[in-house]
Design a protein around this motif. Structure first.
Motif, PDB file in Angstrom:
ATOM      1  N   GLY A 139       0.789  -1.221   0.000  1.00  0.00           N
ATOM      2  CA  GLY A 139       0.000   0.000   0.000  1.00  0.00           C
ATOM      3  C   GLY A 139       0.819   1.268   0.000  1.00  0.00           C
ATOM      4  O   GLY A 139       0.277   2.359   0.189  1.00  0.00           O
ATOM      5  N   GLY A 140       2.132   1.166  -0.208  1.00  0.00           N
ATOM      6  CA  GLY A 140       2.966   2.373  -0.287  1.00  0.00           C
ATOM      7  C   GLY A 140       4.423   2.028  -0.035  1.00  0.00           C
ATOM      8  O   GLY A 140       4.749   0.904   0.369  1.00  0.00           O
ATOM      9  N   TYR A 141       5.296   3.019  -0.290  1.00  0.00           N
ATOM     10  CA  TYR A 141       6.734   2.820  -0.095  1.00  0.00           C
ATOM     11  C   TYR A 141       7.092   3.218   1.329  1.00  0.00           C
ATOM     12  O   TYR A 141       7.510   4.339   1.577  1.00  0.00           O
ATOM     13  CB  TYR A 141       7.516   3.632  -1.129  1.00  0.00           C
ATOM     14  CG  TYR A 141       7.238   3.194  -2.551  1.00  0.00           C
ATOM     15  CD1 TYR A 141       7.662   1.947  -3.001  1.00  0.00           C
ATOM     16  CD2 TYR A 141       6.528   3.998  -3.425  1.00  0.00           C
ATOM     17  CE1 TYR A 141       7.391   1.525  -4.296  1.00  0.00           C
ATOM     18  CE2 TYR A 141       6.259   3.591  -4.723  1.00  0.00           C
ATOM     19  CZ  TYR A 141       6.692   2.353  -5.151  1.00  0.00           C
ATOM     20  OH  TYR A 141       6.434   1.928  -6.426  1.00  0.00           O
ATOM     21  N   ARG A 142       6.888   2.288   2.274  1.00  0.00           N
ATOM     22  CA  ARG A 142       7.084   2.587   3.688  1.00  0.00           C
ATOM     23  C   ARG A 142       8.280   1.840   4.269  1.00  0.00           C
ATOM     24  O   ARG A 142       8.624   0.762   3.787  1.00  0.00           O
ATOM     25  CB  ARG A 142       5.844   2.178   4.489  1.00  0.00           C
ATOM     26  CG  ARG A 142       4.618   2.899   4.002  1.00  0.00           C
ATOM     27  CD  ARG A 142       3.593   3.140   5.064  1.00  0.00           C
ATOM     28  NE  ARG A 142       2.451   3.778   4.420  1.00  0.00           N
ATOM     29  CZ  ARG A 142       1.524   3.101   3.730  1.00  0.00           C
ATOM     30  NH1 ARG A 142       1.578   1.789   3.652  1.00  0.00           N
ATOM     31  NH2 ARG A 142       0.551   3.751   3.132  1.00  0.00           N
ATOM     32  N   PHE A 143       8.865   2.429   5.301  1.00  0.00           N
ATOM     33  CA  PHE A 143       9.955   1.762   6.010  1.00  0.00           C
ATOM     34  C   PHE A 143       9.467   0.441   6.609  1.00  0.00           C
ATOM     35  O   PHE A 143       8.302   0.328   7.009  1.00  0.00           O
ATOM     36  CB  PHE A 143      10.544   2.684   7.088  1.00  0.00           C
ATOM     37  CG  PHE A 143      11.646   3.545   6.547  1.00  0.00           C
ATOM     38  CD1 PHE A 143      11.379   4.562   5.636  1.00  0.00           C
ATOM     39  CD2 PHE A 143      12.969   3.308   6.907  1.00  0.00           C
ATOM     40  CE1 PHE A 143      12.400   5.331   5.104  1.00  0.00           C
ATOM     41  CE2 PHE A 143      14.001   4.083   6.380  1.00  0.00           C
ATOM     42  CZ  PHE A 143      13.722   5.093   5.477  1.00  0.00           C
TER      43      PHE A 143
ATOM     44  N   GLY B 233      18.479   3.986   2.343  1.00  0.00           N
ATOM     45  CA  GLY B 233      17.552   4.344   3.410  1.00  0.00           C
ATOM     46  C   GLY B 233      17.732   3.435   4.604  1.00  0.00           C
ATOM     47  O   GLY B 233      16.767   3.103   5.288  1.00  0.00           O
ATOM     48  N   ALA B 234      18.972   3.037   4.884  1.00  0.00           N
ATOM     49  CA  ALA B 234      19.244   2.069   5.952  1.00  0.00           C
ATOM     50  C   ALA B 234      20.402   2.526   6.851  1.00  0.00           C
ATOM     51  O   ALA B 234      20.969   1.719   7.587  1.00  0.00           O
ATOM     52  CB  ALA B 234      19.524   0.686   5.353  1.00  0.00           C
TER      53      ALA B 234
ATOM     54  N   GLU C  39      16.757  -2.216   2.072  1.00  0.00           N
ATOM     55  CA  GLU C  39      16.103  -0.967   1.668  1.00  0.00           C
ATOM     56  C   GLU C  39      15.113  -0.503   2.735  1.00  0.00           C
ATOM     57  O   GLU C  39      14.239  -1.268   3.153  1.00  0.00           O
ATOM     58  CB  GLU C  39      15.371  -1.182   0.327  1.00  0.00           C
ATOM     59  CG  GLU C  39      14.579   0.042  -0.122  1.00  0.00           C
ATOM     60  CD  GLU C  39      14.176   0.017  -1.592  1.00  0.00           C
ATOM     61  OE1 GLU C  39      14.637  -0.853  -2.349  1.00  0.00           O
ATOM     62  OE2 GLU C  39      13.390   0.896  -1.975  1.00  0.00           O
ATOM     63  N   CYS C  40      15.237   0.759   3.136  1.00  0.00           N
ATOM     64  CA  CYS C  40      14.285   1.396   4.059  1.00  0.00           C
ATOM     65  C   CYS C  40      14.034   0.578   5.319  1.00  0.00           C
ATOM     66  O   CYS C  40      12.895   0.162   5.584  1.00  0.00           O
ATOM     67  CB  CYS C  40      12.977   1.713   3.334  1.00  0.00           C
ATOM     68  SG  CYS C  40      13.184   2.941   2.034  1.00  0.00           S
ATOM     69  N   VAL C  41      15.098   0.342   6.081  1.00  0.00           N
ATOM     70  CA  VAL C  41      14.963  -0.272   7.412  1.00  0.00           C
ATOM     71  C   VAL C  41      15.703   0.623   8.407  1.00  0.00           C
ATOM     72  O   VAL C  41      16.610   1.366   8.015  1.00  0.00           O
ATOM     73  CB  VAL C  41      15.520  -1.724   7.451  1.00  0.00           C
ATOM     74  CG1 VAL C  41      14.779  -2.622   6.478  1.00  0.00           C
ATOM     75  CG2 VAL C  41      17.010  -1.765   7.192  1.00  0.00           C
TER      76      VAL C  41
END
Ligand code: MHF
Ligand code: KIV
Ligand code: MG
Length: 267
Positions: free
Chosen positions: A151-155, A206-207, A184-186
């Motif tokens: 539902g989106g580019y979330r962490f 994004g980490a 990625e994104c954590v």
């Protein structure tokens, strides 16, 4: 004068020496030449090309044929940098399909490493690819190919249950034979912990700064994002007079640990 080409063994040795690995996405021969000469170690032909080159809202429409086309273009521009190509949406849906797709990316697309998004369910696929001589880069955390489910580019990994799942999946990927891991994104603390606990190099986006290397989407770091750029990226064109200078500034900032800074580390 020719330079020694980078291999997955080179990247492992860099991790062992505590030297940070510099990576950017790349989609054509011109940029491949420029990034390679600037000292970027790993060129990633990302399926993000569906968004930045093709104008789609997600990476889902990208095909193996398109990835092979861009891979071959980048392969003709590189000399030293290692070339990784993403398996796009559904290309690793079964081990057989992943083997066929990886063959195309390596034989037509010039890939030296094949990257695939996903967790434990891919362990058998990673094992089969490794057995066939394919260096695999696993990709955990935010999985953009699953955006329609998420539902989106979330962490990802912000609560203990999902952090523990990402820790376990990282171990499983290494045990299955992956040569590299993209996170990625954590949250930075989780990414740093995983980087220290694995023997394979971990490249973050994004980490946080605690990974063994960093990757960004080329267009984001050149300030070419038409919308709002992701919070974890930096516009390296600011204060630079040319694309070459901006890429050189990125290479230096990753190597000396000044990118990503706290402002580019949301969690
Ligand atoms: N241009 C571009 N840059 C990317 O980094 C990128 C792509 N495209 N396409 C494929 C995926 C999608 N990615 C994205 C896209 C957006 C955000 C983003 O805007 N995230 C919010 C955080 C949302 C939250 O967790 O609250 C951000 O502010 O960074 C993150 C990753 C990373 N990848
Ligand atoms: C951002 C990187 C890791 C990627 O998968 C892509 O560009 O597609
Ligand atoms: Mg990708």
């Amino acid at each position: 004068m020719s330079v020694a080409p980078v291999s997955v063994a080179t990247l492992s040795a860099m991790k062992a020496r505590g030297e940070r690995i510099v990576s950017l996405t790349c989609y054509d021969a011109c940029f491949a030449h420029l990034l390679d000469r600037a000292g970027v170690d790993l060129l990633l032909v990302g399926d993000s090309l569906g968004m930045v080159l093709q104008g789609h809202a997600t990476t889902v429409p990208v095909t193996v044929e398109q990835m092979a086309y861009h891979g071959a273009s980048v392969a003709r521009g590189r000399e030293r940098a290692l070339l990784a190509v993403d398996l796009p949406f559904m290309a690793a849906a079964t081990p057989e399909r992943a083997l066929d797709s990886a063959a195309r990316l390596m034989q037509e697309g010039g890939a030296q490493v094949v990257k695939l998004e996903g967790g434990e369910w891919l362990a058998e696929t990673v094992r089969r690819l490794s057995e066939q001589g394919v260096p695999v880069c696993a990709h955990l955390g935010l999985l953009p190919q699953s955006v329609n489910r998420l539902g989106g580019y979330r962490f990802q990994g912000r609560d203990e249950t999902s952090a523990e799942r990402i820790r376990r999946e990282a171990r499983v990927m290494e045990e299955a034979g992956a040569s590299l891991l993209v996170l990625e994104c954590v949250p930075a603390a989780l990414a740093g912990e995983i980087s220290r606990s694995l023997s394979i190099p971990v490249i973050g986006i994004g980490a946080g700064a605690g990974c063994d290397g960093q990757v960004l989407v080329l267009h984001d770091m050149l300030g070419l994002n038409p919308g709002r750029p992701p919070s974890f990226s930096r516009d390296f064109m600011q204060g630079c007079g040319s694309i070459g200078e901006a890429v050189a500034a990125y290479v230096e900032a990753v190597r000396d640990g000044s990118f990503p800074a706290a402002a580019e580390t949301p969690y």
